[in-house]
Write a protein that holds these residues in place. Structure first.
Motif, PDB file in Angstrom:
ATOM      1  N   PHE A  67       0.848  -1.196   0.000  1.00  0.00           N
ATOM      2  CA  PHE A  67       0.000   0.000   0.000  1.00  0.00           C
ATOM      3  C   PHE A  67       0.881   1.242   0.000  1.00  0.00           C
ATOM      4  O   PHE A  67       2.038   1.188   0.422  1.00  0.00           O
ATOM      5  N   PRO A  68       0.359   2.385  -0.429  1.00  0.00           N
ATOM      6  CA  PRO A  68       1.161   3.620  -0.395  1.00  0.00           C
ATOM      7  C   PRO A  68       1.329   4.116   1.036  1.00  0.00           C
ATOM      8  O   PRO A  68       0.438   3.963   1.875  1.00  0.00           O
ATOM      9  N   LYS A  69       2.489   4.707   1.341  1.00  0.00           N
ATOM     10  CA  LYS A  69       2.738   5.305   2.647  1.00  0.00           C
ATOM     11  C   LYS A  69       2.423   6.798   2.654  1.00  0.00           C
ATOM     12  O   LYS A  69       2.392   7.417   3.718  1.00  0.00           O
ATOM     13  N   ALA A  70       2.230   7.362   1.468  1.00  0.00           N
ATOM     14  CA  ALA A  70       1.933   8.797   1.368  1.00  0.00           C
ATOM     15  C   ALA A  70       0.915   9.006   0.255  1.00  0.00           C
ATOM     16  O   ALA A  70       0.818   8.214  -0.686  1.00  0.00           O
ATOM     17  N   ASN A  71       0.152  10.075   0.366  1.00  0.00           N
ATOM     18  CA  ASN A  71      -0.816  10.416  -0.680  1.00  0.00           C
ATOM     19  C   ASN A  71      -0.085  10.950  -1.906  1.00  0.00           C
ATOM     20  O   ASN A  71       0.888  11.701  -1.780  1.00  0.00           O
ATOM     21  N   GLY A  72      -0.546  10.566  -3.076  1.00  0.00           N
ATOM     22  CA  GLY A  72       0.090  11.055  -4.295  1.00  0.00           C
ATOM     23  C   GLY A  72      -0.488  10.394  -5.525  1.00  0.00           C
ATOM     24  O   GLY A  72      -1.462   9.637  -5.461  1.00  0.00           O
ATOM     25  N   PHE A  73       0.134  10.683  -6.652  1.00  0.00           N
ATOM     26  CA  PHE A  73      -0.249  10.099  -7.931  1.00  0.00           C
ATOM     27  C   PHE A  73       0.832   9.130  -8.383  1.00  0.00           C
ATOM     28  O   PHE A  73       2.023   9.353  -8.158  1.00  0.00           O
ATOM     29  N   MET A  92       8.064   1.135  -8.010  1.00  0.00           N
ATOM     30  CA  MET A  92       7.260   2.209  -8.596  1.00  0.00           C
ATOM     31  C   MET A  92       7.589   3.518  -7.888  1.00  0.00           C
ATOM     32  O   MET A  92       8.171   3.535  -6.807  1.00  0.00           O
ATOM     33  N   THR A  93       7.241   4.625  -8.539  1.00  0.00           N
ATOM     34  CA  THR A  93       7.437   5.953  -7.955  1.00  0.00           C
ATOM     35  C   THR A  93       6.115   6.717  -7.993  1.00  0.00           C
ATOM     36  O   THR A  93       5.314   6.566  -8.921  1.00  0.00           O
ATOM     37  N   LEU A  94       5.918   7.511  -6.943  1.00  0.00           N
ATOM     38  CA  LEU A  94       4.754   8.383  -6.853  1.00  0.00           C
ATOM     39  C   LEU A  94       5.220   9.825  -6.921  1.00  0.00           C
ATOM     40  O   LEU A  94       6.413  10.129  -6.764  1.00  0.00           O
ATOM     41  N   GLU A  95       4.305  10.734  -7.165  1.00  0.00           N
ATOM     42  CA  GLU A  95       4.630  12.161  -7.142  1.00  0.00           C
ATOM     43  C   GLU A  95       3.584  12.899  -6.322  1.00  0.00           C
ATOM     44  O   GLU A  95       2.390  12.591  -6.381  1.00  0.00           O
ATOM     45  N   ALA A  96       4.086  13.867  -5.546  1.00  0.00           N
ATOM     46  CA  ALA A  96       3.224  14.682  -4.690  1.00  0.00           C
ATOM     47  C   ALA A  96       3.823  16.083  -4.622  1.00  0.00           C
ATOM     48  O   ALA A  96       4.704  16.347  -3.789  1.00  0.00           O
ATOM     49  N   PRO A  97       3.417  17.013  -5.510  1.00  0.00           N
ATOM     50  CA  PRO A  97       4.010  18.362  -5.563  1.00  0.00           C
ATOM     51  C   PRO A  97       3.930  19.098  -4.231  1.00  0.00           C
ATOM     52  O   PRO A  97       4.815  19.903  -3.915  1.00  0.00           O
ATOM     53  N   GLU A  98       2.895  18.840  -3.450  1.00  0.00           N
ATOM     54  CA  GLU A  98       2.760  19.566  -2.181  1.00  0.00           C
ATOM     55  C   GLU A  98       3.878  19.212  -1.203  1.00  0.00           C
ATOM     56  O   GLU A  98       4.238  20.028  -0.352  1.00  0.00           O
ATOM     57  N   LEU A  99       4.454  17.998  -1.323  1.00  0.00           N
ATOM     58  CA  LEU A  99       5.553  17.638  -0.445  1.00  0.00           C
ATOM     59  C   LEU A  99       6.796  18.467  -0.727  1.00  0.00           C
ATOM     60  O   LEU A  99       7.553  18.800   0.190  1.00  0.00           O
ATOM     61  N   PRO A 190      -0.360   4.125 -14.146  1.00  0.00           N
ATOM     62  CA  PRO A 190       0.189   5.476 -14.015  1.00  0.00           C
ATOM     63  C   PRO A 190      -0.914   6.531 -14.034  1.00  0.00           C
ATOM     64  O   PRO A 190      -1.876   6.437 -14.799  1.00  0.00           O
ATOM     65  N   GLY A 191      -0.780   7.509 -13.165  1.00  0.00           N
ATOM     66  CA  GLY A 191      -1.770   8.573 -13.066  1.00  0.00           C
ATOM     67  C   GLY A 191      -2.826   8.330 -12.006  1.00  0.00           C
ATOM     68  O   GLY A 191      -3.595   9.241 -11.688  1.00  0.00           O
ATOM     69  N   ALA A 192      -2.868   7.136 -11.439  1.00  0.00           N
ATOM     70  CA  ALA A 192      -3.879   6.821 -10.427  1.00  0.00           C
ATOM     71  C   ALA A 192      -3.579   7.563  -9.130  1.00  0.00           C
ATOM     72  O   ALA A 192      -2.419   7.722  -8.737  1.00  0.00           O
ATOM     73  N   LEU A 193      -4.621   8.021  -8.466  1.00  0.00           N
ATOM     74  CA  LEU A 193      -4.486   8.677  -7.173  1.00  0.00           C
ATOM     75  C   LEU A 193      -4.539   7.614  -6.081  1.00  0.00           C
ATOM     76  O   LEU A 193      -5.469   6.806  -6.033  1.00  0.00           O
ATOM     77  N   VAL A 194      -3.533   7.602  -5.225  1.00  0.00           N
ATOM     78  CA  VAL A 194      -3.481   6.625  -4.139  1.00  0.00           C
ATOM     79  C   VAL A 194      -3.406   7.372  -2.819  1.00  0.00           C
ATOM     80  O   VAL A 194      -2.890   8.481  -2.735  1.00  0.00           O
ATOM     81  N   SER A 195      -3.971   6.745  -1.787  1.00  0.00           N
ATOM     82  CA  SER A 195      -4.031   7.382  -0.469  1.00  0.00           C
ATOM     83  C   SER A 195      -3.526   6.421   0.582  1.00  0.00           C
ATOM     84  O   SER A 195      -3.778   5.218   0.517  1.00  0.00           O
ATOM     85  N   ALA A 196      -2.820   6.947   1.549  1.00  0.00           N
ATOM     86  CA  ALA A 196      -2.280   6.140   2.637  1.00  0.00           C
ATOM     87  C   ALA A 196      -3.330   5.936   3.715  1.00  0.00           C
ATOM     88  O   ALA A 196      -4.188   6.785   3.934  1.00  0.00           O
TER      89      ALA A 196
END
Length: 359
Positions: A67-73, A92-99, A190-196
């Protein structure tokens, strides 16, 4: 005269037979049923067979739902269904501009607090040097400067920890394999929004270690104390007929689950990757020598929708004794219940026999 005498003798014999008090014997089926009695036999106590056959299921030695540990795409996915991975490999890699914004803000606050702490430390140093001259600096001013220096230093340490925390959150945007294994499920693109923190969501990936596996077997409660843990077990998989394997029981739960069964596991090597998780096997569990059990004829067991029982005979009356079945042979079945060796039971029995009938 001789010709007339012979018929007379025959006639007298007929009258003699009719005049006796004996009743004719009823040889009809109804007459036989009136004199019929139930057949009975004894409960036997014999040594169990050297093993009992129990089904088992093959499971991966290790399995993890990622599961993801942080919110992101989802930015990049570097693996797919069936991909073999090594421990520490990037999946895999996620992206979260707010971080990134949070990191810049935290870093700015840290730099500012560090400068304040440095200035406070310098001010305290100067006041301490000036205090060498008597009356130049009051003790109160010196104490206040020391307190201010310590406070600014603590604030700087807190801001530094905040920067480290944000950087750790950024590291969570990269997902690595926790152990060697195979990706057996993938639920994102890719592009999916995932939430921790949402356990109700499907995992992004499912990783299984299939190099060696666990054969899980549930031992019924009645056999738990009879299993011989010192001997090897034999087993074969239904999908691989003709291949019989042997191994030792690797571990035991030492506790009964909800189904009143104890789970034991057998480690199975899978270097050639022929075995798949979920395969069913027939396992021959060795039993301790000298273990005995109560056996009754198969026909003595009455099975209804509510229970299973045998009909015992005690004091000329019938009793219904509930039982549980164990191993079953061609003629005899192992039973558990309020029975003992030598008890008289009816065999064959049926559900028309009621408790308390006189025999």
């Amino acid at each position: 005269m001789k010709i007339q005498f012979i018929p007379a003798i025959i006639l007298l014999s007929v009258f003699a037979s009719c005049s006796t008090g004996n009743k004719p014997v009823d040889i009809s089926p109804e007459g036989k049923a009136k004199d019929a009695r139930y057949e009975t036999t004894k409960v036997q106590e014999q040594a169990l067979s050297s093993y009992t056959r129990i089904p088992g299921v093959l499971k991966p030695f290790n399995q993890v739902n990622i599961f993801p540990k942080a919110n992101g795409f989802v930015k990049n996915i570097l693996v797919d269904l069936g991909t073999r991975v090594k421990k520490g490999q990037l999946l895999m890699t996620l992206e979260a501009p707010e971080l990134e914004s949070q990191l810049q803000s935290a870093n700015s606050r840290y730099l500012q607090s560090r400068e304040n702490a440095s200035a406070s430390a310098e001010k305290y140093r100067r006041l301490k040097e000036a205090a060498r001259e008597e009356g130049a600096v009051s003790q109160l001013d010196l104490d206040n400067a020391l307190s201010r220096m310590r406070g600014d230093k603590a604030i700087a340490e807190a801001e530094r920890s905040n920067v480290s925390s944000v950087r750790t959150m950024q590291d969570y945007l990269k997902v690595y394999a926790p152990f060697d294994g195979v990706i057996v499920d993938r639920n994102i693109s890719p592009g999916a929004l995932v939430s921790a923190g949402k356990s109700s969501d499907l995992p992004m990936l499912v990783l299984q270690d299939l190099t060696h596996m666990r054969l899980e077997v549930s031992i019924p409660e009645d056999y738990v104390d009879k299993v011989d843990l010192e001997q090897q077990v034999s087993f074969h998989f239904n999908a691989l007929p003709g291949e019989k394997r042997k191994a030792r029981i690797s571990r035991s739960a030492n506790s009964l689950g909800n189904m009143r069964q104890e789970t034991v596991e057998i480690d199975v090597a899978n270097k050639d990757n022929r075995l798949k998780a979920g395969m069913y096997a027939e396992v021959e569990i060795p039993l301790k020598s000298g273990s005995t059990s109560l056996l009754v004829p198969n026909a003595a067991i009455v099975r209804s929708t509510e229970k299973k029982y045998v009909v015992t005979v005690s004091g000329g009356k019938t009793q219904l004794v509930d039982i549980k079945e164990g191993m079953k042979g061609n003629d005899l079945t192992e039973v558990f219940g309020e029975l003992k060796a030598g008890d008289e039971i009816i065999s064959p029995a049926n559900d028309e026999i009621k408790a308390g009938e006189k025999l």
